[in-house]
Scaffold this active site. Sequence first.
Site, short mmCIF file in Angstrom:
data_model
loop_
_atom_site.label_atom_id
_atom_site.label_comp_id
_atom_site.label_asym_id
_atom_site.label_seq_id
_atom_site.Cartn_x
_atom_site.Cartn_y
_atom_site.Cartn_z
N ARG A 116 -24.00 11.11 25.82
CA ARG A 116 -25.32 11.77 25.81
C ARG A 116 -25.34 12.92 26.81
O ARG A 116 -24.93 12.76 27.95
CB ARG A 116 -26.40 10.75 26.16
CG ARG A 116 -27.80 11.35 26.16
CD ARG A 116 -28.87 10.29 26.12
NE ARG A 116 -29.07 9.61 27.39
CZ ARG A 116 -30.08 8.77 27.64
NH1 ARG A 116 -30.96 8.49 26.68
NH2 ARG A 116 -30.20 8.18 28.80
N SER A 117 -25.82 14.07 26.36
CA SER A 117 -25.99 15.20 27.30
C SER A 117 -27.48 15.46 27.49
O SER A 117 -28.06 15.07 28.49
CB SER A 117 -25.26 16.44 26.81
OG SER A 117 -23.87 16.27 26.95
N GLY A 118 -28.13 16.11 26.51
CA GLY A 118 -29.57 16.38 26.64
C GLY A 118 -30.44 15.36 25.93
O GLY A 118 -31.66 15.35 26.09
N SER A 126 -27.00 9.61 20.23
CA SER A 126 -26.36 9.62 21.54
C SER A 126 -26.73 8.44 22.42
O SER A 126 -26.12 8.23 23.46
CB SER A 126 -26.69 10.93 22.27
OG SER A 126 -28.09 11.08 22.40
N GLY A 186 -29.74 19.94 25.39
CA GLY A 186 -28.53 19.91 26.20
C GLY A 186 -27.39 20.73 25.61
O GLY A 186 -27.23 20.80 24.39
N GLY A 189 -24.48 18.57 23.24
CA GLY A 189 -24.71 18.33 21.82
C GLY A 189 -24.98 19.62 21.07
O GLY A 189 -24.49 19.82 19.96
N HIS A 190 -25.74 20.50 21.70
CA HIS A 190 -26.17 21.72 21.02
C HIS A 190 -24.99 22.61 20.64
O HIS A 190 -24.85 22.99 19.47
CB HIS A 190 -27.11 22.49 21.95
CG HIS A 190 -27.69 23.73 21.34
ND1 HIS A 190 -28.68 23.69 20.39
CD2 HIS A 190 -27.43 25.05 21.54
CE1 HIS A 190 -29.01 24.93 20.03
NE2 HIS A 190 -28.25 25.76 20.72
N ASN A 481 -26.63 20.02 13.35
CA ASN A 481 -27.46 19.79 14.55
C ASN A 481 -28.83 19.20 14.21
O ASN A 481 -29.53 18.72 15.10
CB ASN A 481 -27.65 21.08 15.35
CG ASN A 481 -26.76 21.14 16.57
OD1 ASN A 481 -26.06 20.17 16.87
ND2 ASN A 481 -26.76 22.25 17.27
N TYR A 482 -29.21 19.24 12.93
CA TYR A 482 -30.44 18.58 12.50
C TYR A 482 -30.05 17.22 11.91
O TYR A 482 -30.24 16.96 10.73
CB TYR A 482 -31.18 19.43 11.46
CG TYR A 482 -31.82 20.68 12.01
CD1 TYR A 482 -31.87 20.94 13.38
CD2 TYR A 482 -32.41 21.61 11.16
CE1 TYR A 482 -32.48 22.09 13.87
CE2 TYR A 482 -33.02 22.75 11.64
CZ TYR A 482 -33.05 23.00 13.00
OH TYR A 482 -33.66 24.13 13.46
#
Length: 542
Positions: A116-118, A126, A186, A189-190, A481-482
Amino acid sequence: MGLLLFSPYYRIQLPIFPTLILLLSLTFSASAANSSHNTFIHCLVNHSEPSHPITSAIFTPNNTSFFSVLQAYIRNLRFNTSTTRKPYLIITALHVSHVQAATICAQKHNLQMKIRSGGHDYEGVSYVAEVPFFILDMFHLRSIEVDIDSETAWVQAGATLGEVYYRIAEKSKKHGFPAGVCPTVGVGGHISGGGYGNMMRKYGLSVDNVIDAQIIDVQGKLLDRKSMGEDLFWAIRGGGGASFGVVLAYKIKLVQVPETVTVFQVQRTLEQNASDIVYNWQHVAPNIDNDLFIRLILDVVNGTKDGTKTVRATFIALFLGDSKTLVSLLSKSFPQLGLKQSDCIETTWLRSVLFWTNINITEPVEILLDRQPQSLNYLKRKSDYVKKPISKEGLEGIWKKMIELVDTILYFNPYGGKMAEVPSTAVPFPHRAGNLWKVQYQANWNKAGKDVADHYINLTRVLHKYMTPFVSKNPREAFFNYKDLDLGINHNGKNSYSEGKVYGVEYFKDNFNRLVQIKTKVDPGNFFRNEQSIPTLPYRKN
Ligand SMILES: Cc1cc2nc3c(=O)[nH]c(=O)nc-3n(C[C@H](O)[C@H](O)[C@H](O)COP(=O)(O)OP(=O)(O)OC[C@H]3O[C@@H](n4cnc5c(N)ncnc54)[C@H](O)[C@@H]3O)c2cc1C
Ligand SMILES: *[C@@H]1O[C@H](CO)[C@@H](O)[C@H](O)[C@H]1NC(C)=O
Ligand SMILES: *[C@@H]1O[C@H](CO)[C@@H](O)[C@H](O)[C@H]1NC(C)=O
Ligand SMILES: *[C@@H]1O[C@H](CO)[C@@H](O)[C@H](O)[C@H]1NC(C)=O
Ligand SMILES: *[C@@H]1O[C@H](CO)[C@@H](O)[C@H](O)[C@H]1NC(C)=O
Ligand SMILES: *[C@@H]1O[C@H](CO)[C@@H](O)[C@H](O)[C@H]1NC(C)=O
Ligand SMILES: *[C@@H]1O[C@H](CO)[C@@H](O)[C@H](O)[C@H]1NC(C)=O
Ligand SMILES: *[C@@H]1O[C@H](CO)[C@@H](O)[C@H](O)[C@H]1NC(C)=O
Ligand SMILES: *[C@@H]1O[C@H](CO)[C@@H](O)[C@H](O)[C@H]1NC(C)=O
Ligand SMILES: *[C@@H]1O[C@H](CO)[C@@H](O)[C@H](O)[C@H]1NC(C)=O
């Protein structure tokens, strides 16, 4: 003790492959309840550098901070319920060696790791899993080093986009970076999932502007672009980092922005000719000057007469130039909108980020450093791609459907410009020339409960189904990303190529094959996996 919390739950949650699940579950709870769990922690301690003790980064459910650490980066309240599957451990990495230790020890103990980042994953991928898992949380690793001389920056995975924009603007008013419009998203992930924002028509995606990266691979080795090779470097620019390794940082190429940009937001209901304006938007927005990005949002609001509903079209724009030029450009190319000078706000690129995320533009820009979003919702998202303008009759039908459903929202993000110039194989993201815009379907709600969630999720599915004639087919494309688990799930613990191919082709089209080959080469044991990760090639029987 923490393990017992979720083991029974886990059995209930997965009706598929009951024998396998039961087996896994029993094995897991027996060993994990004490010994495996403890040896995992021992292994972590053993594999991190003594100068950077990992113990202060480990949170188990009997630690009083466990739930606040878990919740700190939950960005979809659908996954903040008491029945949401919980990790049995969270590692809030403070140092690269903690990431390496987590990667090595998780394999030794056959444990599922979520990175997990953001935390903005729309499906909570995540920080939720179908099988027992732990979270490798990256939020501490968030340094940003901007170098204006070379027009580059190293940004760590745990940084947010707001922090990246702020740190760039701190060094230069003439530089920016093309990434998402929500400042709390984040980097990890982005960017690994593609990353787009309102400069996409001018500069392409975030990944079109990434020139180096640092990852931890399946062996726990720290690699950069040179040592990972061009295949893996290609994969982590849109193919999703979580299938290939742990992204530590990306080196990004900054782009030029003018010192003054212009933003506007104009709203029109059906009674104010929205149909006609939207019809024209389809022809204008993907073809106009690349300095201009006009997002279109469609939602349902109360009509002027009591008890009636209407569709409202909101046009929100970023123009990389001044307002006079913009008004003159639109009066020629898009007169239907009727844009006036007084609709326009001239500001800096950094402040345009505030405008786009619905923060008053007069707020101190330091608000971009807030890691907590302005508000949180329960939400569901889906996506589509449109390749042919929709007829007036088609639009009327969509309005009727939306008014019937009430609580769905459509976001139309225009493509064209640079997006149509980059070859569809340059990075894993395949939706380039030929796409007029991307649709995002939204449902947002603020009440807990499974029935409530089912209702709203269903609405997005109904509208998505209704849109079938207007959107891409064979495959029906979607934006990675969606994240949308309706597209299919690669059941955790199972490495199914056929399951993975379903969502894989919608997200990546022909690039899916190359992603699978790279995945098979760099992670043949499929350690880096999740519900929608890239599968390895199926075993061939001789
Ligand atoms: C409010 C909101 C606004 C958004 N706006 C945009 C937008 O404008 N443009 C756009 O393109 N997208 C947008 N998105 C989608 C967003 O880009 C994706 O959800 C993205 O994956 C979020 O990254 P994250 O690090 O915050 O999420 P996480 O939930 O932390 O991660 C998302 C996925 O990436 C994996 N991952 C995270 N960190 C790493 C890492 N270090 N190494 C390997 N894998 C990792 C996770 O395991 C997970 O599978 C938005 C999402 C939200 C909720
Ligand atoms: C809970 O905490 C105690 C000490 O406070 C520790 O000995 C034990 O291992 C912990 N249990 C788990 C599951 O982490
Ligand atoms: C460890 O687990 C085993 C098997 O479930 C159990 O018999 C044993 O009592 C446990 N030990 C401790 C210290 O909890
Ligand atoms: C940790 O390292 C020590 C010494 O190298 C070793 O004896 C021990 O087995 C290791 N423990 C684990 C859990 O790896
Ligand atoms: C909880 O974890 C943190 C970080 O590892 C540690 O500092 C703290 O002492 C732990 N608290 C308890 C009660 O275990
Ligand atoms: C998430 O759930 C916890 C526990 O119910 C609650 O305390 C917290 O406020 C929730 N978070 C949000 C943002 O609602
Ligand atoms: C809608 O369009 C018609 C004809 O093009 C025009 O006469 C009318 O003024 C417009 N209405 C609004 C509210 O813009
Ligand atoms: C819309 O109308 C309904 C009644 O039809 C009312 O309950 C609601 O508050 C109205 N919403 C707004 C935003 O005015
Ligand atoms: C933004 O804040 C300023 C100063 O507080 C205020 O005057 C203005 O009305 C606000 N703008 C919006 C759109 O809320
Ligand atoms: C989904 O919503 C539609 C439209 O409101 C409704 O007709 C249908 O029954 C719903 N389906 C489910 C499974 O809830």
